[in-house]
Scaffold this active site. Structure first.
Site, PDB file in Angstrom:
ATOM      1  CD  GLU A  42      47.586   9.059 -92.043  1.00 61.35           C
ATOM      2  OE1 GLU A  42      48.540   8.308 -91.822  1.00 61.35           O
ATOM      3  OE2 GLU A  42      46.502   8.990 -91.417  1.00 61.35           O
ATOM      4  CB  THR A  92      49.171   4.504 -89.447  1.00 68.73           C
ATOM      5  OG1 THR A  92      48.495   5.716 -89.638  1.00 68.73           O
ATOM      6  CG2 THR A  92      50.124   4.264 -90.601  1.00 68.73           C
ATOM      7  CG  HIS A 128      47.357  12.388 -89.564  1.00 72.41           C
ATOM      8  ND1 HIS A 128      46.732  12.963 -88.482  1.00 72.41           N
ATOM      9  CD2 HIS A 128      47.592  11.102 -89.234  1.00 72.41           C
ATOM     10  CE1 HIS A 128      46.599  12.061 -87.539  1.00 72.41           C
ATOM     11  NE2 HIS A 128      47.116  10.917 -87.957  1.00 72.41           N
ATOM     12  CG  ASP A 178      46.459   5.078 -93.133  1.00 66.16           C
ATOM     13  OD1 ASP A 178      45.487   5.689 -93.599  1.00 66.16           O
ATOM     14  OD2 ASP A 178      47.263   5.594 -92.324  1.00 66.16           O
ATOM     15  CG  HIS A 179      43.431   4.886 -90.850  1.00 63.01           C
ATOM     16  ND1 HIS A 179      43.079   6.200 -90.754  1.00 63.01           N
ATOM     17  CD2 HIS A 179      44.757   4.825 -90.564  1.00 63.01           C
ATOM     18  CE1 HIS A 179      44.135   6.915 -90.390  1.00 63.01           C
ATOM     19  NE2 HIS A 179      45.178   6.106 -90.283  1.00 63.01           N
TER      20      HIS A 179
END
Ligand code: GP9
Ligand code: MN
Length: 619
Positions: free
Chosen positions: A250, A294, A410, A469-470
């Site tokens: 994450e 995600t 997150h 993921d990003h």
């Protein structure tokens, strides 16, 4: 007698108020990068034009209701504005219609939303009590707006909006045809007209699905065949029959890898894994996600196609036909496919989309024991998540393909003190300070997971794919990031910051390598299929094998920016990677055309559900 009258001065007063509010909120909240007086003027013009336009709805109401309708139109515009402000604070982006249909997701933001609201936000609504008093006041019926004034106001609104459109087009040709960049649209059209544009785009998307035709498929297949590199034959099937662990990290960006805070590593486990035998680390690997975050990364990795320019494909097209990695491994190599994610199963529409992607089993929040003690932020803490997954893993039929989606790192990066392995950093930006501690926590959870897998005999016969993921730290935190990296965060650096780690680990293999070729999430499907010995004849994949001997140095990001071995193009500027400075734009143009074409092809496949058409043509 209590009658609210409606005069021309009321109208203009309120229109100007809305215009000023919209203008200043846009300037101070949305990082629009206004570079000249003309750009500021365009933004002001758009704010005035659309304010007049929205409020003129009131002119069509019955005379005695006009003031009331006027206030409601004002409130409507304020809600749109404030909604975008909250959304922007979180996603650094603007709301689109598909995102609105994800209200389940927006509600789920839960505690994150409270982080986003500040006490000063009350100012967004400061004039509403005044309006209320205004509405209740006894006002005479004199000067009720005359019918001919109505026409004039509408004419003025139209003139303002068309001038806005004209100037916007002069400033940025192709603005409406190349809609990669929502920031550019808001900058030139203003927030309200942007939403109108978004609505038109959404309706077009719906129409396109209905009218997709077969010629498009042929053109795209030809493009993919001509432009994609051959996979590396020597590596074909080297991991055949192995279990696959696909671990989504994450919000994990590459800048934390091999870096320290106060002499302590931020990712000691990942750093060690990168040095271990059997590991290939991709240091120039980019996330290519858009608004779907995600879920976009999952989509890209599974399908080797891009997510959509707006909204999340998980929401907008879950009924399409896909040739996902999971379904291909299942059909062609007998894999059992499972996803582990300790969140509500309908979040990001996963329960529906995972069916379309061909997963056998989704272990969601219902399968984990989640208590106040073992959760933080968005839910179950990563260490518990991995721990509780072990018994399920032991039961899975082998070979399996298991995807793990972590959660603790997150936004807003909350962590209890006892889980802090390194202290928070010390800038003025709490988000960035906490980020390091949650990344460090995630790293520890991974370390323990690997240990447990070894103990349980699940390590040796498996391969591991770990990817970010990003981004986790948006451009809103450039100041602290610039302090951390000790350099100015220019648009060029912002693209560099879109690098996320990719680690392929093969227990039992001898080689250790850091691969510096430019690549992205889109390349994972062809790479893994080749390693696992699955060849696919009739598919549309926009990525290519990361180990291909002909691998092109070119990665396209979802907003149309791209990176090659020598250049980075973003914000309409072509940067030389050696100097980190803008260079002759014409050098980047051929790549820009390719980027546009490829993103457009990928969108066509999704919008038109073209893999279904492909299946019908080649049964
Ligand atoms: C939640 C996880 C995080 O289920 O997917 O979502 P994100 O905000 O990163 O897309
Ligand atoms: Mn995420």
């Amino acid at each position: 007698m209590r009658i609210s009258s409606f005069t021309v001065s009321h109208f203009w007063l309120i229109a100007i108020l809305l215009c000023i509010k919209t203008f200043f909120v846009s300037i101070f909240t949305f990082d629009l990068q206004l570079e000249s007086f003309v750009q500021e003027f365009i933004l002001l013009l758009s704010a005035l034009g659309s304010s007049v336009c929205i409020l003129s709805v009131a002119l069509f109401a019955k005379k005695e209701k006009r003031l009331r309708v006027l206030v409601f139109s004002y409130l409507f515009a304020t809600i749109i504005l404030y909604g975008n402000v909250l959304y922007y604070r979180f996603f650094n982006d603007f709301i689109t219609i598909p995102v609105l249909f994800q209200s389940r997701n927006l509600l789920k933001l839960g505690t994150s939303i409270f982080e986003l609201i500040t006490p000063l936000d009350v100012l967004f609504f400061f004039e509403l009590p005044l309006f209320w008093l205004f509405l209740k006041r006894k006002v005479g019926v004199r000067k009720i707006i005359l019918e001919q004034r109505k026409g004039k106001i509408i004419a003025i609104a139209l003139v303002l909006l068309s001038t806005n459109l004209y100037l916007a087009h002069e400033e940025r040709p192709e603005l409406l045809t190349r809609s990669f960049d929502r920031k550019l649209l808001v900058k030139n059209l203003g927030i309200y007209s942007y939403h109108l544009y978004d609505f038109i785009m959404y309706s077009n998307m719906k129409r396109r699905i209905a009218f997709a035709d077969n010629d498009q498929v042929t053109e795209i297949i030809n493009y993919v065949k001509a432009s994609k590199e051959e996979s590396n034959e020597n590596l074909f099937g080297i991991a055949k029959g192995k279990n696959v662990f696909l671990i989504s990290l994450e919000s994990t960006q590459s800048f934390v890898v091999n870096r320290q805070i106060d002499g302590q590593e931020i990712t000691p486990f990942l750093n060690q894994l990168i040095r271990d035998r059997g590991t290939y680390y991709f240091s120039d690997f980019y996330h290519q996600t858009g608004q779907g975050k995600t879920s976009d990364s999952e989509f890209i990795v599974e399908n080797s196609m891009y997510g959509l320019p707006r909204g999340a494909v998980f929401f907008s097209n879950p009924e399409n036909t896909y040739h996902s990695m999971a379904s291909l491994l299942k059909e062609k190599a007998g894999y059992y496919t499972a996803v582990f994610h300790a969140n509500n199963k309908s979040f990001w529409n996963r329960d529906i989309m995972y069916d379309a992607l061909g997963y056998d089993r989704f272990y969601s929040d219902e399968d984990f024991l989640i208590t106040a003690d073992n959760s933080i932020g968005w839910g179950l803490k990563d260490d518990e998540f991995f721990l509780q997954s072990i018994p399920y893993l032991k039961e899975l039929p082998q070979p399996f393909y298991a995807k793990f989606i972590t959660l603790t790192n997150h936004f807003p990066f909350s962590l209890s003190k006892k889980d802090e392995y390194i202290p928070e950093w010390n800038s003025k930006d709490g988000t960035v300070n906490r980020y390091f501690t949650t990344v460090r926590y995630q790293d520890e959870a991974l370390k323990v997971f690997f240990q447990k897998l070894k103990e349980q005999g699940l390590y040796e016969n498996s391969i591991f794919v770990l990817y970010g993921d990003h981004y986790g730290i948006s451009e809103n935190h450039n100041k602290a990031m610039s302090q951390f990296l000790e350099k100015k965060i220019t648009p060029f650096e912002t693209i560099n910051l879109q690098k996320v780690p990719l680690i392929l680990h093969f227990p039992g293999r001898n080689e250790t390598r850091t691969v510096t070729s430019v690549s992205g999430q889109i390349d994972l499907k062809p790479t893994l299929l080749n390693l696992l010995g699955v060849s696919v004849e009739n598919d549309i994949m926009f990525g290519s094998d990361l180990f291909s001997e002909e691998k092109k140095q070119f990665v396209i990001l979802r907003d149309g920016s791209f990176v090659t071995d020598q250049f980075i193009m973003t914000d309409n500027k072509c940067y030389d990677k050696n100097t980190a400075l803008p260079t002759d734009q014409s050098i980047c143009m051929p790549y820009l055309e390719m980027a546009k074409k490829e993103l457009d092809f990928s969108d066509q496949v999704i919008y038109g559900d073209l893999l279904r058409v492909l299946g019908e043509e080649n049964p």
